[in-house]
Design a protein around this motif. Structure first.
Motif, PDB file in Angstrom:
ATOM      1  N   LYS A  79      42.776  36.301  35.912  1.00 16.97           N
ATOM      2  CA  LYS A  79      43.377  36.135  37.239  1.00 16.97           C
ATOM      3  C   LYS A  79      42.837  34.898  37.969  1.00 16.97           C
ATOM      4  CE  LYS A  79      43.616  41.175  37.826  1.00 16.97           C
ATOM      5  NZ  LYS A  79      45.051  41.476  37.847  1.00 16.97           N
ATOM      6  N   LYS A 116      47.631  46.725  45.010  1.00 15.43           N
ATOM      7  CA  LYS A 116      47.332  45.652  45.973  1.00 15.43           C
ATOM      8  C   LYS A 116      45.830  45.583  46.247  1.00 15.43           C
ATOM      9  CE  LYS A 116      48.124  43.889  50.592  1.00 15.43           C
ATOM     10  NZ  LYS A 116      48.568  44.130  51.959  1.00 15.43           N
ATOM     11  N   TYR A 158      39.611  42.024  43.215  1.00 17.61           N
ATOM     12  CA  TYR A 158      39.340  40.973  42.215  1.00 17.61           C
ATOM     13  C   TYR A 158      39.108  39.631  42.926  1.00 17.61           C
ATOM     14  CZ  TYR A 158      39.877  43.353  37.740  1.00 17.61           C
ATOM     15  OH  TYR A 158      39.659  44.144  36.633  1.00 17.61           O
ATOM     16  N   ASN A 162      43.515  46.648  44.341  1.00 17.10           N
ATOM     17  CA  ASN A 162      42.905  46.211  43.085  1.00 17.10           C
ATOM     18  C   ASN A 162      42.883  44.679  43.026  1.00 17.10           C
ATOM     19  OD1 ASN A 162      41.969  46.834  40.297  1.00 17.10           O
ATOM     20  ND2 ASN A 162      43.857  45.803  39.716  1.00 17.10           N
ATOM     21  N   GLU A 163      44.017  44.053  43.346  1.00 16.11           N
ATOM     22  CA  GLU A 163      44.110  42.590  43.335  1.00 16.11           C
ATOM     23  C   GLU A 163      43.192  41.971  44.396  1.00 16.11           C
ATOM     24  OE1 GLU A 163      45.761  40.682  41.075  1.00 16.11           O
ATOM     25  OE2 GLU A 163      46.085  42.610  40.106  1.00 16.11           O
ATOM     26  N   GLN A 164      43.162  42.582  45.579  1.00 15.79           N
ATOM     27  CA  GLN A 164      42.300  42.050  46.652  1.00 15.79           C
ATOM     28  C   GLN A 164      40.829  42.113  46.256  1.00 15.79           C
ATOM     29  OE1 GLN A 164      43.803  44.514  49.972  1.00 15.79           O
ATOM     30  NE2 GLN A 164      44.374  42.627  50.994  1.00 15.79           N
ATOM     31  N   GLN A 195      39.462  40.545  32.842  1.00 16.40           N
ATOM     32  CA  GLN A 195      40.558  40.606  33.822  1.00 16.40           C
ATOM     33  C   GLN A 195      40.369  39.540  34.909  1.00 16.40           C
ATOM     34  OE1 GLN A 195      43.197  43.293  34.461  1.00 16.40           O
ATOM     35  NE2 GLN A 195      42.969  43.356  32.257  1.00 16.40           N
TER      36      GLN A 195
END
Length: 525
Positions: free
Chosen positions: A359, A326, A332, A328-330, A355
């Motif tokens: 995304k 989570k 990005y 990691n996604e935030q 990456q």
């Protein structure tokens, strides 16, 4: 929930299969019932703590506790501290540590009541008082010490969010909130974290280490001379805790100031626990983003995202693997925001960039348009990736009772979008500066459909918005395109991205050597 981040799923010796199969929900939770496996667990953990056997403590804390929780306490709390105290000589400090784990498990698996939130605060107060003013002769794993600080801040944040939802509070809850108004008080939280930093002398220790007089980082904070690492490492992690609290309050300058003693350009004790590493860089990067230090934020987000990309497979069995993904996604999403406001793609590694494009590539193109749709995308990404901001002050208990848990978030979003709006006004300037190497003020004013005095104001604004003050008080440029004006002529200076041919060829040489070695090993018939 912020708890342990990585452990290996090794078989535990502290389990009793027959009792593991009993469902606490079916039998009803009895806080005084202690299964043999729990008895064995606390006895062994107590012994290892007394013997300062950090390796065994770590195994039990990371693996056995999680395994027992999964098998026997999925939907119920662990046995009460009063029930297990008799098996550990009623040791006061061990009981405080057990309760700290007890409450952490409760927050992770169940929904704590207001009374339990208050009791957890009291337990942290007692535990930190012992560390600050008692004689603590223990060595505990860094993972556990990090989790203590991390959970302390998490529970403070959770309490502020809970207290701010006043609409459906019962009279009993309001009476308790009034009675225990010091529980999770923002000054109390900050004072404990600050006291741990000061009492541990950690800032002095880190300064001494730079001069070669201390070995704190090289030993990962452990004391191999038989002393205790607890106060020093708690003090160290408290600096990260302070950064996080100040970010939740929207005070980014103070947050970054609290982290200054830790050199995040180097490996440190904060990188020894993945949860600490991610939390540090996430909040450091976010604070820099809010202070318009985009280059610094991009640089650190790039490093941590590359690190997670390379190492995340080692944490797949961790109870916090989902939390790692989570964050990691935030990050990005935050990197996409930074690069849209400050197009410095050359600072981003190839792997991270591919990456990111996968995304957010399409959204980033739309964000460059600087229209209402782009504005909505900034709103969306910020809302997804920002911390859960809090209002630390107590509510008004008078009627009507209203929910104000979103107020702090709305304020930070408003400030951020106001900044984006100002950047959008400058999009036209950047477009023209990227086309020309020199252009007269008159000509540029004509193209932009403004008069010369207005253009000068826009150019000055561009200069201001593409520069920020760094941690040393120096003015740094975030601009990918800069300029200077000489005799009514605008001279453009574009920073060229350096092609990394050397890195590419080195990688290919290593691959070729690997192929040749494989071929040498093959025996031909």
């Amino acid at each position: 929930m912020a708890a342990s981040f990585d452990y290996e799923d090794t078989p535990t010796t502290y389990d009793d299969q027959a009792l593991a199969n009993r469902n606490p929900q079916d039998l009803g939770y009895d806080p005084n019932f202690v299964p043999d496996s729990v008895k064995s667990f606390v006895v062994h953990l107590y012994r290892h703590i007394r013997e300062k056997n950090v390796y065994e403590i770590h195994q039990m804390y990371e693996t056995s506790f999680q395994t027992l929780s999964d098998r026997m306490f999925k939907d119920s709390p662990w046995p009460s501290v009063d029930a297990v105290a008799q098996y550990v000589d009623n040791d006061h400090v061990f009981c405080l540590l057990y309760r700290e784990m007890w409450f952490r498990h409760l927050y992770a698996r169940l929904s704590p009541t207001l009374r339990q939130r208050i009791d957890s605060w009291d337990n942290y107060c007692s535990l930190f008082q012992v560390v600050l003013h008692g004689v603590v002769n223990m060595q505990l794993p860094n993972q556990w010490l990090w989790d203590m600080v991390d959970e302390f801040v998490y529970q403070f944040q959770s309490f502020c969010q809970y207290r701010a939802k006043m609409k459906n509070k019962t009279e009993q809850e309001i009476a308790l909130l009034r009675q225990f108004d010091q529980a999770w008080n923002v000054y109390g939280v900050l004072n404990f974290l600050q006291a741990l930093v000061e009492k541990s002398m950690i800032i002095h220790i880190l300064e001494q280490e730079k001069e070669g007089l201390e070995q704190f980082t090289s030993t990962d904070g452990y004391d191999y001379d038989g002393g205790s690492n607890v106060l020093k490492v708690l003090g160290y992690f408290s600096m990260v805790g302070l950064l996080r609290v100040h970010c939740l309050l929207g005070d980014y300058h103070t947050g970054l100031k609290c982290l200054l003693p830790i050199d995040i350009t180097q490996q440190g004790v904060y990188t020894s626990v993945i949860g600490s590493h991610i939390t540090t860089i996430y909040h450091y990067g976010f604070a820099n983003l809010m202070l318009r230090r985009y280059v610094e934020a991009i640089r650190e987000f790039n490093k941590i995202l590359l690190y997670i990309y390379k190492t995340k497979q080692y944490h797949q069995k961790s109870p916090q693997y989902e939390q790692i993904l989570k964050k990691n996604e935030q990050m990005y999403a935050l990197l996409a925001i930074c690069l849209s406001l400050c197009p410095q793609v050359k600072l981003v590694e190839e792997t991270v960039n591919s990456q990111l494009r996968e995304k957010y590539g399409e959204k980033m193109i739309r964000m460059q348009r600087y229209d209402d749709e782009a504005f909505a995308l900034y709103d969306e990404l910020f809302s997804y990736a920002c911390p859960k901001f809090i209002t630390p002050s107590a509510p008004s208990y008078e009627e009507p009772l209203v929910n104000y848990n979103q107020d702090a978030y709305r304020l930070q979003l408003k400030l951020f979008l106001y900044e984006v709006k100002q950047q959008q006004l400058l999009s036209g300037v950047r477009t023209f500066l990227k086309v020309y190497s020199t252009i007269s003020l008159g000509k540029l004013a004509t193209y932009m459909e403004v008069d010369e005095p207005t253009l000068r104001t826009i150019l000055m604004t561009y200069k201001h918005k593409t520069h920020a003050v760094d941690k040393d008080g120096k003015i740094i440029s975030n601009a990918d395109v800069d300029f200077y004006i000489d005799d009514d002529m605008v001279h453009v200076v574009e920073s060229k991205s350096t092609k990394r041919y050397g890195d590419y060829f080195l990688r290919q040489i290593v691959k070729l050597e690997g192929v040749m070695n494989d071929m040498d090993r093959i025996k031909l018939d």
